[in-house]
Design a protein around this motif. Sequence first.
Motif, PDB file in Angstrom:
ATOM      1  N   PRO A   1       0.790  -1.229   0.000  1.00  0.00           N
ATOM      2  CA  PRO A   1       0.000   0.000   0.000  1.00  0.00           C
ATOM      3  C   PRO A   1       0.829   1.289   0.000  1.00  0.00           C
ATOM      4  CG  PRO A   1      -0.885  -1.542   1.597  1.00  0.00           C
ATOM      5  CD  PRO A   1       0.393  -2.124   1.083  1.00  0.00           C
ATOM      6  N   ASP A   2       2.078   1.244   0.434  1.00  0.00           N
ATOM      7  CA  ASP A   2       2.912   2.450   0.414  1.00  0.00           C
ATOM      8  C   ASP A   2       3.464   2.733  -0.983  1.00  0.00           C
ATOM      9  OD1 ASP A   2       4.828   0.463   0.139  1.00  0.00           O
ATOM     10  OD2 ASP A   2       6.050   1.117   1.838  1.00  0.00           O
ATOM     11  N   GLY A   3       3.097   1.903  -1.981  1.00  0.00           N
ATOM     12  CA  GLY A   3       3.536   2.107  -3.355  1.00  0.00           C
ATOM     13  C   GLY A   3       4.746   1.292  -3.737  1.00  0.00           C
ATOM     14  N   GLU A   4       5.275   0.515  -2.813  1.00  0.00           N
ATOM     15  CA  GLU A   4       6.412  -0.332  -3.122  1.00  0.00           C
ATOM     16  C   GLU A   4       5.928  -1.572  -3.874  1.00  0.00           C
ATOM     17  OE1 GLU A   4      10.197  -2.398  -0.864  1.00  0.00           O
ATOM     18  OE2 GLU A   4       8.306  -2.216   0.230  1.00  0.00           O
ATOM     19  N   ILE A   5       6.652  -1.918  -4.928  1.00  0.00           N
ATOM     20  CA  ILE A   5       6.380  -3.149  -5.680  1.00  0.00           C
ATOM     21  C   ILE A   5       7.619  -4.014  -5.512  1.00  0.00           C
ATOM     22  CG2 ILE A   5       5.811  -4.163  -7.916  1.00  0.00           C
ATOM     23  CD1 ILE A   5       4.798  -1.279  -8.694  1.00  0.00           C
ATOM     24  N   ILE A   6       7.466  -5.116  -4.796  1.00  0.00           N
ATOM     25  CA  ILE A   6       8.597  -5.995  -4.511  1.00  0.00           C
ATOM     26  C   ILE A   6       8.705  -7.022  -5.623  1.00  0.00           C
ATOM     27  CG2 ILE A   6       9.602  -7.627  -2.872  1.00  0.00           C
ATOM     28  CD1 ILE A   6       7.890  -6.192  -0.702  1.00  0.00           C
ATOM     29  N   LEU A   7       9.832  -6.949  -6.354  1.00  0.00           N
ATOM     30  CA  LEU A   7      10.057  -7.871  -7.469  1.00  0.00           C
ATOM     31  C   LEU A   7      10.757  -9.140  -6.994  1.00  0.00           C
ATOM     32  CD1 LEU A   7      11.207  -5.239 -10.093  1.00  0.00           C
ATOM     33  CD2 LEU A   7       8.955  -6.280  -9.870  1.00  0.00           C
ATOM     34  N   HIS A   8      11.729  -8.997  -6.134  1.00  0.00           N
ATOM     35  CA  HIS A   8      12.467 -10.087  -5.500  1.00  0.00           C
ATOM     36  C   HIS A   8      12.871  -9.570  -4.132  1.00  0.00           C
ATOM     37  CE1 HIS A   8      12.946 -12.651  -9.026  1.00  0.00           C
ATOM     38  NE2 HIS A   8      13.315 -11.607  -9.722  1.00  0.00           N
ATOM     39  N   PRO A   9      13.192 -10.438  -3.211  1.00  0.00           N
ATOM     40  CA  PRO A   9      13.705  -9.925  -1.933  1.00  0.00           C
ATOM     41  C   PRO A   9      14.914  -9.016  -2.186  1.00  0.00           C
ATOM     42  CG  PRO A   9      13.250 -12.272  -1.759  1.00  0.00           C
ATOM     43  CD  PRO A   9      13.072 -11.888  -3.215  1.00  0.00           C
ATOM     44  N   GLY A  10      14.815  -7.809  -1.686  1.00  0.00           N
ATOM     45  CA  GLY A  10      15.897  -6.839  -1.854  1.00  0.00           C
ATOM     46  C   GLY A  10      15.807  -6.015  -3.125  1.00  0.00           C
TER      47      GLY A  10
END
Length: 145
Positions: free
Chosen positions: A12-21
């Motif tokens: 919800p904060d706009g972060e899109i996690i593609l892979h850890p890190g």
Amino acid sequence: MKLIKKTGIFNPDGEIILHPGISVFWKSLSNKEIPDLPPGTPLEIDVTFDEKVLLSGNHGIVWATCDQRQAEVISNALLAQNIPSSIGNVELENHILLLIKIHQAKDIPEAMDFIWRKESGLRLKPDWTYAKGELNQSFEKWLNG
């Protein structure tokens, strides 16, 4: 043409996690407001480019094909016209695209004329104008006379 396709998880904060890190933030991709999506929503990110650039002569690149035989035959036909070239490649999402690059800037227009622009040349159409898996009929027609 698609270079890469990645699936990420939306926060919800706009972060899109593609892979850890490895993350991308919505605001780095768009000026629109962060969408009100549920946490954990899968999102796909595609990196594409306009294939017309591969026929433009930009950086010496005058042709692209998925067919090794086609690239070699065209490169040799250019050499017979006294136009030296090399074959490079770019890895796409699902296949490798072979690029014909002209060494001398002065030869670029002549190479483009020979490969696809002029009636007196090969008059080839790019592979991507044909259905996936179909042979490049314009190349086959030229090759088989």
